[in-house]
Design an enzyme around this catalytic site. Structure first.
Site, PDB file in Angstrom:
ATOM      1  N   ALA A   1       0.819  -1.216   0.000  1.00  0.00           N
ATOM      2  CA  ALA A   1       0.000   0.000   0.000  1.00  0.00           C
ATOM      3  C   ALA A   1       0.853   1.267   0.000  1.00  0.00           C
ATOM      4  CB  ALA A   1      -0.945  -0.002   1.196  1.00  0.00           C
ATOM      5  N   THR A   2       2.031   1.221   0.567  1.00  0.00           N
ATOM      6  CA  THR A   2       2.893   2.409   0.540  1.00  0.00           C
ATOM      7  C   THR A   2       3.208   2.779  -0.906  1.00  0.00           C
ATOM      8  OG1 THR A   2       3.857   1.824   2.675  1.00  0.00           O
ATOM      9  CG2 THR A   2       5.111   3.360   1.293  1.00  0.00           C
TER      10      THR A   2
ATOM     11  N   ASN B   1      -6.554   3.338  10.096  1.00  0.00           N
ATOM     12  CA  ASN B   1      -5.801   2.204  10.635  1.00  0.00           C
ATOM     13  C   ASN B   1      -5.611   2.257  12.148  1.00  0.00           C
ATOM     14  OD1 ASN B   1      -4.145   4.392   9.359  1.00  0.00           O
ATOM     15  ND2 ASN B   1      -2.559   3.451  10.628  1.00  0.00           N
TER      16      ASN B   1
ATOM     17  N   GLN C   1      -7.147  -0.949   5.123  1.00  0.00           N
ATOM     18  CA  GLN C   1      -7.826  -1.560   6.274  1.00  0.00           C
ATOM     19  C   GLN C   1      -9.264  -1.955   5.942  1.00  0.00           C
ATOM     20  OE1 GLN C   1      -6.419  -2.339   9.152  1.00  0.00           O
ATOM     21  NE2 GLN C   1      -4.492  -1.237   8.970  1.00  0.00           N
TER      22      GLN C   1
ATOM     23  N   SER D   1      -3.203  -3.901   0.287  1.00  0.00           N
ATOM     24  CA  SER D   1      -1.952  -4.598   0.563  1.00  0.00           C
ATOM     25  C   SER D   1      -2.202  -6.038   0.985  1.00  0.00           C
ATOM     26  CB  SER D   1      -1.230  -3.853   1.689  1.00  0.00           C
ATOM     27  OG  SER D   1       0.003  -4.457   1.974  1.00  0.00           O
TER      28      SER D   1
ATOM     29  N   HIS E   1      -0.513  -8.116   3.030  1.00  0.00           N
ATOM     30  CA  HIS E   1      -0.269  -8.591   4.402  1.00  0.00           C
ATOM     31  C   HIS E   1      -1.297  -8.100   5.424  1.00  0.00           C
ATOM     32  CE1 HIS E   1       1.755  -5.081   6.471  1.00  0.00           C
ATOM     33  NE2 HIS E   1       1.869  -4.676   5.225  1.00  0.00           N
TER      34      HIS E   1
ATOM     35  N   CYS F   1       7.099   5.770  18.734  1.00  0.00           N
ATOM     36  CA  CYS F   1       8.486   5.970  19.101  1.00  0.00           C
ATOM     37  C   CYS F   1       9.144   6.885  18.069  1.00  0.00           C
ATOM     38  CB  CYS F   1       9.196   4.630  19.126  1.00  0.00           C
ATOM     39  SG  CYS F   1      10.295   4.473  20.492  1.00  0.00           S
TER      40      CYS F   1
END
Ligand SMILES: *Cc1c(COP(=O)(O)O)cnc(C)c1O
Length: 412
Positions: A75-76, A161, A189, A209, A211, A336
């Site tokens: 998807a990216t 997402n 999604q 996508s 995965h 992060c």
């Protein structure tokens, strides 16, 4: 002895590959290893047949024609090809002839949409990042209000997402077609979980996508409308001219076979699976809210994906909460960055405060989630939250009915 593996509740990050998908892929590693572009021998024809069969399976899942499917690495890449490819192809100025043009997206899109849009800004395009309302749903009305005469492209994800909210994509599609503006949707999604029909819903470009739908990682598809209107894209990669010039490079035949099989399985199992996961998710939300106070489900109450819950727990510290539920593999509302934990920009864009964003959990269920796992997750979360609150003076004050916003904090 190996430690017990945590319960997997992070299906919005990635899914386990369905064993039936793996089985379909296996012969294409070792026996059927042809290059689908090899036109002179049986190895090539066999690979090409497999790729074209997968194209039919992918198209059938979204109501498209197989000729409208372009294979990508995920998807990216699909988002990059759609957004940069369409904007650069249709670049125009306010007078309709010169300059660049205007693009509309939303502030809580995935980075794989936001960053290509920021790239377009640096190239001279004007980009509007719509601020979502508190419920997270982007409406056709909000898009309409942002439209300008030089708007060339709208990119609004089908479902979010992080919070699972469902945007008004069919209504936005109708609006875009009325205005002759191209609509791209990041449906990563959504597709495979919910019924999708690009014709009925006026979508021009749609990325998804493998995965995220129980297929392999590193393979995806972009739907590119061929008629009413025919959408053209400037390619990102120059090379052998594969995929009608839109995406050069030897096709990942094995991955594509798996992607096709994953699409087929989603299509046949969708109704039953969606209903089952919705019941599990509802139990998760209802029981947590019953057994704990100061619990907030983020995003719209109804317009949400069946399998995804994003819940904030007041008066607990996010990192401590994650430490307390090590038996659950899930995502938190903290991201992060290089040196620190930042609250999720998606939750922030809805107006969720930093504390509640940090103390949020994204629990996403999947094909192998069980009733027993949901029960264990509820018990663990309740135990961890109660344990942390037992040590919280702020929670004590809250229980005593003191409004914390009225307290004059002592400066250090
Ligand atoms: C996972 C995800 C992506 C990225 O997909 P990849 O195939 O991993 O590149 C993009 N958008 C959304 C909404 C996602 O959930």
């Amino acid at each position: 002895m190996a430690a017990k593996r945590p319960i997997y509740m992070d299906n919005a990050s990635t899914t386990r590959c369905d064993p039936r998908v793996v089985e379909a892929m296996l012969p294409y590693f070792t026996e059927k290893y042809g290059n689908s572009s090899s036109r002179n021998h049986a190895f090539g024809w066999e690979a090409e047949d497999a790729v074209e069969h997968a194209r039919e399976q992918a198209a059938a899942l979204i109501g498209a024609n197989p000729k409208e499917i372009v294979w990508t690495s995920g998807a990216t890449e699909g988002n990059n090809l759609a957004i940069k490819g369409a904007a650069r192809m249709y670049a125009k100025g306010p007078d309709g002839t010169t300059g660049r043009g205007h693009v509309i997206t939303a502030a809580h899109e995935h980075k794989a949409v936001l960053d290509p849009c920021k790239r377009l800004q640096r190239e001279g395009f004007d980009v509007t990042f719509l601020d979502p309302p508190a419920d997270g749903v982007i409406t056709a009305k909000a898009v309409e209000a942002a439209m300008r005469p030089d708007t060339i492209l709208v990119s609004i994800m089908w479902a979010n997402n992080e919070i699972g909210t469902i945007n008004e994509v069919p209504e936005i599609g109708r609006l875009c077609h009325d205005r002759e503006v191209i609509l791209h949707t990041d449906a990563t999604q959504w597709v495979g979980k919910m019924p999708t029909d690009v014709e009925r819903d006026h979508v021009d470009l749609l990325s998804w996508s493998g995965h995220k739908i129980y297929g392999p990682k590193g393979v995806g598809a972009l739907y590119v409308r061929r008629r009413k209107p025919r959408v053209r894209l400037e390619a990102l990669l120059d090379g052998g001219g594969h995929e009608r010039g839109m995406r050069s490079g030897t096709l990942d035949v094995t991955g594509i076979v798996g992607f096709g099989k994953a699409c087929e399985l989603c299509k046949t199992g969708m109704d039953g699976e969606g209903a089952r996961l919705l019941a599990l998710r509802r139990r998760l939300e209802v029981e947590l809210a019953k057994r704990l106070d100061v619990v907030k489900v983020n995003g719209h109450a109804e317009r949400r994906l069946p399998h995804l819950a994003n819940i904030s727990f007041g008066f607990v510290e996010g990192e401590s909460l994650m430490m307390g539920i090590k038996n659950i593999a899930c995502s938190s509302g903290s991201a992060c960055t290089s040196a620190s934990l930042e609250p999720s920009y998606v939750l922030k864009s809805l107006g969720v405060g930093d504390d509640l964003a940090h103390s949020s959990l994204r629990l996403s269920l999947g094909r192998w989630s069980t009733d027993a796992e949901v029960t264990e997750a509820i018990d663990s979360i309740v135990k961890a939250v109660n344990h942390l609150r037992a040590m919280s003076p702020l929670y004590d004050l809250h229980r005593e009915g003191i409004d914390l916003s009225t307290i004059q904090w002592q400066a250090h």
